[in-house]
Design an enzyme around this catalytic site. Sequence first.
Site, PDB file in Angstrom:
ATOM      1  N   SER A  90       0.907  -1.044  -0.038  1.00 48.29           N
ATOM      2  CA  SER A  90       0.045   0.201   0.094  1.00 48.29           C
ATOM      3  C   SER A  90       1.031   1.181   0.079  1.00 48.29           C
ATOM      4  CB  SER A  90      -0.978   0.078   1.337  1.00 48.29           C
ATOM      5  OG  SER A  90      -1.951  -1.031   1.421  1.00 48.29           O
ATOM      6  N   TYR A 139     -11.569   5.590   2.709  1.00 45.51           N
ATOM      7  CA  TYR A 139     -12.502   5.264   3.499  1.00 45.51           C
ATOM      8  C   TYR A 139     -13.582   6.189   3.506  1.00 45.51           C
ATOM      9  CZ  TYR A 139     -10.603   0.867   4.231  1.00 45.51           C
ATOM     10  OH  TYR A 139     -10.121  -0.451   3.824  1.00 45.51           O
ATOM     11  N   ALA A 156      -4.525  -0.424  -2.640  1.00 44.12           N
ATOM     12  CA  ALA A 156      -3.901   0.081  -1.274  1.00 44.12           C
ATOM     13  C   ALA A 156      -5.167   0.184  -0.302  1.00 44.12           C
ATOM     14  CB  ALA A 156      -3.155   1.470  -1.862  1.00 44.12           C
ATOM     15  N   LYS A 157      -4.765   0.066   0.734  1.00 48.25           N
ATOM     16  CA  LYS A 157      -5.450   0.230   2.081  1.00 48.25           C
ATOM     17  C   LYS A 157      -5.003   1.589   2.774  1.00 48.25           C
ATOM     18  CE  LYS A 157      -7.418  -2.426   5.916  1.00 48.25           C
ATOM     19  NZ  LYS A 157      -8.611  -1.891   5.881  1.00 48.25           N
ATOM     20  N   ALA A 158      -5.761   2.457   2.002  1.00 49.72           N
ATOM     21  CA  ALA A 158      -5.288   3.924   2.577  1.00 49.72           C
ATOM     22  C   ALA A 158      -6.283   4.373   3.093  1.00 49.72           C
ATOM     23  CB  ALA A 158      -5.012   4.475   1.058  1.00 49.72           C
TER      24      ALA A 158
END
Length: 305
Positions: A63, A163, A157-159
Amino acid sequence: MENKDGWIWYDENFVPWREARVHVLTHTLHYGMGVFEGVRAYLTEQGTAIFRLQDHTKRLFDSARMLGITMPYTPEQMNAAQKEVLIKNKLDSAYIRPMIFYGAEGMGLHTKELKVHGIVAAWQWGAYLGEENMQRGISVKVSSIARYAVNTAMCRAKANGYYINSMLALQEAQQHGYDEALMLDVNGYLAEGSGENIFILSDGVIYTPELGCVLDGITRRTIIELATNELGMDVVEKKITRDEAYIADEVFFTGTAAEVAPVRKIDEHCIADGKRGPVTEKLQALYNDVVGGRNKKYQDYLTFI
Ligand code: PMP
């Protein structure tokens, strides 16, 4: 969350929970450029074990690479921090939250002079979608908010900032009385929940949206493996339409926080008879056994602390 006893790993030091603070001009607070993970540790017969720690850490580093954030720590340091935070807080099962973010050294959209920080917090967190829903199933609303597209974001990517998309979808679903949202992609095919991947079962075959704009979920990977190896079922990754989900025999969500959660209803359409299906139940039990260390075949996924 801030008023708790305990310790948070913050840039290589353990800081008392209430003192783990940042300045109001923290760059990530303004622009959302940061990366994080959600990891779980479970109490097994042989002690506490973090589930698929290396895979979560790899995704954290991937990420950061996708977003051009230089990781300030090595994977070994991040792994060690996650183990230590459990020990320090005397947690035998926990949700673990590592996060990497920019400091308050400057404003503007460039990141040149910014320091990169890391935290790891951990706390006890029960069933994310509610204990009774793990058997009863959740209600889901198809969202008017589309999931990001491959040319608008680094979808893998877990950005942090991404969210907002999930939160808008969840907010809308909950305002309408549903437990969770189901986001479609910009072309109208199924994408994912606000914090979960989705699977449907139709005529004995399991389907899940292909990777593209959905997160490459670690629970998703585990479920594909368990359904294939342990249940001998075919799992097909493809584009799925909303009507296929409405008439599916079973639907379930997967995620580290949510684990394996049955879906009993999408919009006003009950899934089959509106109860947890037998395959979902089997996969829940298999998953619980794997994370709980009761299935020796998958022992490599456990990192004992
Ligand atoms: N999709 C989104 C948008 C998520 O936030 C999550 C939770 N990390 C998932 C899917 C599931 O991923 P995992 O199984 O790795 O927790």
